[in-house]
Write a protein that holds these residues in place. Sequence first.
Motif, short mmCIF file in Angstrom:
data_model
loop_
_atom_site.label_atom_id
_atom_site.label_comp_id
_atom_site.label_asym_id
_atom_site.label_seq_id
_atom_site.Cartn_x
_atom_site.Cartn_y
_atom_site.Cartn_z
N GLU A 6 0.97 -1.41 0.02
CA GLU A 6 0.09 0.17 -0.04
C GLU A 6 0.85 1.23 0.09
O GLU A 6 1.95 1.16 0.35
CB GLU A 6 -0.97 -0.07 1.12
N PHE A 7 0.30 2.42 -0.48
CA PHE A 7 0.89 3.77 -0.14
C PHE A 7 0.01 4.55 0.31
O PHE A 7 -1.11 4.52 -0.14
CB PHE A 7 1.70 4.06 -1.42
N THR A 8 0.35 5.50 0.88
CA THR A 8 -0.68 6.59 1.34
C THR A 8 -0.35 7.96 0.96
O THR A 8 -1.06 8.71 1.29
CB THR A 8 -0.85 6.42 2.98
N LEU A 9 0.81 7.97 0.62
CA LEU A 9 1.28 9.32 -0.11
C LEU A 9 0.54 9.61 -1.26
O LEU A 9 0.19 8.62 -1.89
CB LEU A 9 2.93 9.59 -0.24
N GLY A 10 0.18 10.77 -1.67
CA GLY A 10 0.02 11.09 -3.08
C GLY A 10 0.72 12.20 -3.78
O GLY A 10 1.28 12.80 -2.96
N LEU A 11 0.46 12.33 -4.84
CA LEU A 11 0.94 13.26 -5.84
C LEU A 11 0.47 14.70 -5.70
O LEU A 11 0.99 15.67 -5.99
CB LEU A 11 1.32 12.87 -7.21
N SER A 12 -0.93 14.76 -5.18
CA SER A 12 -1.65 16.04 -4.99
C SER A 12 -1.95 16.24 -3.59
O SER A 12 -2.29 15.47 -3.11
CB SER A 12 -2.88 15.95 -5.82
N GLN A 13 -1.67 17.21 -3.03
CA GLN A 13 -1.91 17.50 -1.76
C GLN A 13 -3.47 18.37 -1.62
O GLN A 13 -3.80 18.86 -2.51
CB GLN A 13 -1.02 18.39 -1.10
N GLY A 14 -4.11 17.96 -0.53
CA GLY A 14 -5.54 18.62 -0.36
C GLY A 14 -6.37 17.96 -1.19
O GLY A 14 -6.32 17.28 -1.80
N VAL A 15 -7.56 18.57 -1.15
CA VAL A 15 -8.84 18.05 -1.87
C VAL A 15 -8.73 18.58 -3.39
O VAL A 15 -8.27 19.76 -3.81
CB VAL A 15 -10.17 18.48 -1.29
N ALA A 16 -9.05 17.76 -4.35
CA ALA A 16 -9.07 18.17 -5.71
C ALA A 16 -10.19 19.26 -6.06
O ALA A 16 -9.71 20.22 -6.68
CB ALA A 16 -9.32 17.00 -6.36
N TRP A 17 -11.36 19.05 -5.18
CA TRP A 17 -12.42 19.93 -5.58
C TRP A 17 -12.68 20.90 -4.36
O TRP A 17 -13.37 20.09 -3.14
CB TRP A 17 -13.45 19.31 -5.92
N PRO A 18 -12.06 21.87 -4.04
CA PRO A 18 -12.56 22.82 -2.78
C PRO A 18 -13.82 23.27 -2.75
O PRO A 18 -14.72 23.16 -3.64
CB PRO A 18 -11.56 23.89 -2.93
N TRP A 19 -14.00 24.27 -1.95
CA TRP A 19 -15.34 24.55 -1.61
C TRP A 19 -15.99 25.38 -2.80
O TRP A 19 -17.24 25.30 -2.89
CB TRP A 19 -15.32 25.61 -0.34
N PRO A 20 -15.45 25.98 -3.66
CA PRO A 20 -16.32 26.71 -4.79
C PRO A 20 -17.18 25.56 -5.48
O PRO A 20 -18.18 26.01 -6.28
CB PRO A 20 -14.93 27.23 -5.69
N ILE A 21 -16.68 24.27 -5.68
CA ILE A 21 -17.47 23.36 -6.41
C ILE A 21 -18.60 23.04 -5.56
O ILE A 21 -19.77 22.82 -6.10
CB ILE A 21 -16.37 21.89 -6.55
N ALA A 22 -18.35 23.13 -4.23
CA ALA A 22 -19.73 22.97 -3.27
C ALA A 22 -20.62 23.94 -3.88
O ALA A 22 -21.97 23.66 -3.87
CB ALA A 22 -19.29 22.78 -1.95
N VAL A 23 -20.25 25.32 -3.89
CA VAL A 23 -21.20 26.19 -4.14
C VAL A 23 -21.66 26.18 -5.47
O VAL A 23 -22.93 26.50 -5.68
CB VAL A 23 -20.37 27.73 -4.22
N TYR A 24 -21.00 25.91 -6.35
CA TYR A 24 -21.49 25.30 -7.72
C TYR A 24 -22.56 24.35 -7.62
O TYR A 24 -23.86 24.47 -8.45
CB TYR A 24 -20.17 24.83 -8.88
N LEU A 25 -22.47 23.19 -7.01
CA LEU A 25 -23.36 22.21 -6.80
C LEU A 25 -24.66 22.59 -6.34
O LEU A 25 -25.67 22.54 -6.51
CB LEU A 25 -22.70 21.06 -5.76
N PHE A 26 -24.54 23.78 -5.22
CA PHE A 26 -25.53 24.25 -4.49
C PHE A 26 -26.46 25.21 -5.47
O PHE A 26 -27.56 25.32 -5.75
CB PHE A 26 -24.98 25.10 -3.45
N PHE A 27 -25.79 26.18 -6.21
CA PHE A 27 -26.31 26.81 -7.16
C PHE A 27 -27.14 26.22 -8.24
O PHE A 27 -28.14 26.32 -8.84
CB PHE A 27 -25.38 28.03 -8.02
N ALA A 28 -26.35 25.00 -8.78
CA ALA A 28 -27.06 24.20 -9.91
C ALA A 28 -28.41 23.56 -9.37
O ALA A 28 -29.30 23.53 -10.02
CB ALA A 28 -26.10 23.20 -10.41
#
Lengths: 315, 235
Positions: A6-28
């Motif tokens: 197994e590995f737990t490290l990743g090549l991207s840190q943090g979440v791929a989709w931050p809060w603006p995407i949640a706001v988009y889901l909200f508006f849509a």
Amino acid sequence: MDTSMEFTLGLSQGVAWPWPIAVYLFFAGISGGALTIALALRFYLGQVENTAFLKAATLLSFVTISLGMLCLVLDLTNPLFFWRILVFYNLNSVMSIGVIALSVYIPLVAVVALLALEKELMAIPQLKFLAPIITKLKGFRRPIEVLVLVLALSVCAYTGFLISALIRFPLINTSVLPALFIASGLSAGGASAKMIAVWLFKEPLHSGEMKLLHGAEWPIMFAEAMFIFMIATALLTGNAGDQYAFAAFHEGVWAIVFWIGVVGIGFAGPLLLNFATSKHFSHSSRAFYMSGMCAVVGMMCLRLFILLAGQNYAI
Amino acid sequence: MSENIERRRFLKSAGMCSLMLTPLAGCSVKEDADSAHKPHYCMVFDQNKCVGCGDCKTACNQANNLPEGISRVILEQQSGRVEGQSCPHCSKMVCDCERKFVRVSCQQCKNAPCVTVCPTGAAHRDPKTGIVTMDASKCAGCKYCIGACPYNARLINDNTDVADNCDFCLHSKLSHGELPACVQSCKYDALIFGDANDPQSYVSRLLAVKDSVRIKPQFGTEPSLRYIPIVKQGV
């Protein structure tokens, strides 16, 4: 050989989709939900005139979906690349199908809003040039409305399908999500359109149409609560990865958002305001606006919780 | 087949079968011509040999013109410790934990979620080599692929603002007939690269005799990266 790696490290840190995407889901969700309720009501009651609620819903729907698109574009790594998503397509991708749906939906919402707000727009002298366009479009009003109703529901569901394709996150990767997002879109979209109808288009607070809408609120809210309960039990009784993701409901800052925002404000708020207060207060416009705002805040918290808590619990 | 089958029925079915198979025969001829040799490029990471020197990361950075300090491959240290710090595995200051490293990079899935979700086709499978790679000119930077990758093995390249993944140096080395940069730079032969569809290749012969594992096989992504784990527990 009973060895695994197994590995737990990743090549991207943090979440791929931050809060603006949640706001988009909200508006849509608000956009699709408000329009679905308004058009369903229009067909159900056989209305032909432009009601205050239809005006409010179409205006709200157009404004929110435009704001949603803005959130979406601003969240791209380089917002100037957005044209690529409109030029290149991959029909295996949920997002690509959504882009097709949205590029039909948004212009048609503008048309529906134009027709519903004809009187208001024609009162503005600078917009007189729209008159011949509106007259031409009137002939196609019913088919356009039917198509928009289908697309509005699809847009609500699409936001769910979009993120449920992320297989790494058990809270997000569930088949109930599109249904949950439709239910919460209907409840918050309906509530916000009602508020605008009363506030901007002077719909009486206790008209027959409003009574019908108030009555529809509770079954939708019940469905929403049940879908959340289904997701939670599926995680709790699922495999190790699911059980790990269940911690989203009781650990960390997003659990607080869930219990206070979604359950406290979104569900308990309207229920208490309507059933635990005096009849005099619960029928007042203050209770009406407060309960509507509760539904909207609850929905925003739900999108934030699902998207961000979901991405925090990866398997 | 049942013994008491009637002759008439047998002849009928034989006729039907030949009718059904005739067009298929045509298909198979065409297919053979197309797939003269479809390579399946594989990489094997031998944990027994990796010492964690990080030369692969440096080579990757240089070969692919990546921003400073960024590479498409990183190493996860799973036990062993840095001098003066407690062991990340047992948290003691003095311990006998072995130094184990795991390569973290794109797993080159045969069934790649990034390719499925990419709305523009920027994340795609190179038709000639079958390698999952990027067309930077199509990527809109939506980060759908980054969320969809079960291995969190994709990144945004800050030089180009688009998504990036390890594609075995397809454009920088492989297309010039060279081995991937990390494989070339590894002094300890911990990385083996080749065509698993070629039975004579070293990687095929190695996989035939060595036990290897894949990461998170339960996702059904069928990764092309294989890992030979350290299994030795003590003396």
